[in-house]
Enzyme design. Structure first.
Site, PDB file in Angstrom:
ATOM      1  N   CYS A  75       1.045  -0.816  -0.012  1.00  0.00           N
ATOM      2  CA  CYS A  75       0.015  -0.001  -0.306  1.00  0.00           C
ATOM      3  C   CYS A  75       0.523   1.377   0.451  1.00  0.00           C
ATOM      4  CB  CYS A  75      -0.942   0.702   1.196  1.00  0.00           C
ATOM      5  SG  CYS A  75      -1.749   1.346   1.219  1.00  0.00           S
ATOM      6  N   GLY A  76       1.199   2.304  -1.164  1.00  0.00           N
ATOM      7  CA  GLY A  76       1.141   2.881  -1.506  1.00  0.00           C
ATOM      8  C   GLY A  76       1.578   4.662  -0.014  1.00  0.00           C
ATOM      9  N   HIS A 153      -3.639  -4.077 -10.683  1.00  0.00           N
ATOM     10  CA  HIS A 153      -4.787  -3.103 -10.964  1.00  0.00           C
ATOM     11  C   HIS A 153      -5.446  -3.193 -12.163  1.00  0.00           C
ATOM     12  CE1 HIS A 153      -4.066  -0.483  -7.353  1.00  0.00           C
ATOM     13  NE2 HIS A 153      -3.040  -1.541  -6.642  1.00  0.00           N
ATOM     14  N   GLU A 200     -10.876  -0.439  -4.313  1.00  0.00           N
ATOM     15  CA  GLU A 200      -9.921  -1.550  -3.653  1.00  0.00           C
ATOM     16  C   GLU A 200     -10.330  -2.748  -3.084  1.00  0.00           C
ATOM     17  OE1 GLU A 200      -6.737  -0.413  -1.512  1.00  0.00           O
ATOM     18  OE2 GLU A 200      -7.332   1.753  -1.358  1.00  0.00           O
ATOM     19  N   ARG A 201      -9.404  -3.654  -3.988  1.00  0.00           N
ATOM     20  CA  ARG A 201     -10.316  -5.617  -3.700  1.00  0.00           C
ATOM     21  C   ARG A 201      -9.872  -5.459  -1.982  1.00  0.00           C
ATOM     22  NH1 ARG A 201      -4.968  -9.532  -5.275  1.00  0.00           N
ATOM     23  NH2 ARG A 201      -3.335  -8.426  -4.113  1.00  0.00           N
ATOM     24  N   CYS A 209      -5.336   5.688  -2.992  1.00  0.00           N
ATOM     25  CA  CYS A 209      -4.969   4.829  -3.574  1.00  0.00           C
ATOM     26  C   CYS A 209      -3.458   4.734  -3.863  1.00  0.00           C
ATOM     27  CB  CYS A 209      -5.593   3.315  -4.308  1.00  0.00           C
ATOM     28  SG  CYS A 209      -4.145   1.756  -4.098  1.00  0.00           S
ATOM     29  N   GLY A 210      -2.397   4.339  -2.872  1.00  0.00           N
ATOM     30  CA  GLY A 210      -0.926   5.140  -3.580  1.00  0.00           C
ATOM     31  C   GLY A 210      -0.738   4.272  -4.621  1.00  0.00           C
ATOM     32  N   THR A 211      -1.047   2.686  -5.179  1.00  0.00           N
ATOM     33  CA  THR A 211      -0.620   1.772  -6.028  1.00  0.00           C
ATOM     34  C   THR A 211      -1.292   2.190  -7.221  1.00  0.00           C
ATOM     35  OG1 THR A 211      -1.682   0.132  -4.395  1.00  0.00           O
ATOM     36  CG2 THR A 211       0.569  -0.347  -4.249  1.00  0.00           C
ATOM     37  N   GLY A 212      -3.001   2.337  -6.318  1.00  0.00           N
ATOM     38  CA  GLY A 212      -3.833   2.896  -7.621  1.00  0.00           C
ATOM     39  C   GLY A 212      -3.285   4.326  -8.276  1.00  0.00           C
TER      40      GLY A 212
END
Length: 269
Positions: A75-76, A153, A200-201, A209-212
């Protein structure tokens, strides 16, 4: 037994943080479900455990559990919060921290002013692309783009990002994603920024969402909708993303905030 915790958020993506160097949770999956409940618990998008690193390549480690109890890879937003937590709570004096996650070691660069971490840049490493995971949703005529930032993603560019609540839960469980998937709906704005909403799953709609954000920026660059530097506007705030040509790494910069500290009974079985 009472567990001390800290509530933090990065652009509204809020988690419960526990110092696992002081407290041991025998069942963090259940604790994440119970404590994340916004009516009967503390309320959050999930639970994050901060611990020492078991390997010399990193300084600290993180484990993250979604609101449904499932364990996430990365998680970013949480990693930025961990950087602020470690520095401002006196657990490190470093302004460059190596953080071990289930998707590898991430380097956090802290920007500190007068003892306060104002923002953090995270080296999210290289994106992974998988053309085989592309498909056309039965609920949307747009073809999406699959990007992994250590977690999966699926990004759809659309003029109606508010459909994420309808499309997200369907695509999260789509057979193309045997481990489920995070879903982003994104729209390039007239000023070049990219408006993005996230499903988010394991958590549903989140404020950010950082990674998103990283995955969306990569998808936008791949499809020539944007350059390799993007401003990703999410429900809870804006993240700056750079996909560098020199090393192919994605760098995410944004804020992190404390919300409150507290104690909770560890009744999760």
């Amino acid at each position: 037994m009472k567990i001390a915790f800290t509530k933090m958020h990065g652009c509204g993506n809020d988690y419960i943080y526990v110092n696992a160097m002081q407290y041991t949770l025998k069942n963090p999956h259940a604790a994440a479900r119970d404590w994340s409940d916004r009516h009967k618990g503390i309320g959050s998008d999930g639970l994050v455990l901060i611990d020492r690193s078991p390997v010399p390549e990193a300084d600290f480690s993180m484990r993250i559990f979604n609101a449904d109890g499932s364990e996430a890879m990365m998680c970013g937003n949480a990693s930025r919060c961990i950087g602020k937590y470690l520095f401002e709570r006196g657990l490190t004096t470093k302004t460059e921290i190596r953080l071990l996650t289930l998707s590898g070691v991430k380097t956090l660069k802290l920007y500190v002013k007068a003892g306060v971490v104002e923002s953090v840049t995270v080296d999210m490493l290289e994106p992974v692309l998988d053309d085989e995971a592309l498909f056309v949703s039965s609920r949307d005529t747009s073809k999406g783009i699959f990007v992994s930032m250590g977690n999966p993603h699926y990004i759809i560019f659309t003029d109606d990002v508010d459909r994420v609540g309808d499309i997200g839960p369907v695509l999260e469980q789509h057979p193309a994603f045997p481990q489920r998937c995070n879903i982003e709906l994104a729209q390039v704005l007239p000023d070049g920024r990219i408006r993005t909403r996230v499903w988010e799953r394991g958590s549903g709609i989140t404020m950010a969402c950082g990674t998103g954000a990283c995955a969306t920026a990569v998808a936008a660059a791949l499809t020539e909708r944007a350059s390799r530097q993007s401003q990703i506007v999410m429900d809870g705030g804006t993240l700056s993303i750079e996909w560098r040509e020199t090393d192919n790494h994605v760098y995410m910069t944004g804020p992190a905030q404390f919300v409150f500290d507290g104690e909770i009974e560890n009744n999760s079985k």
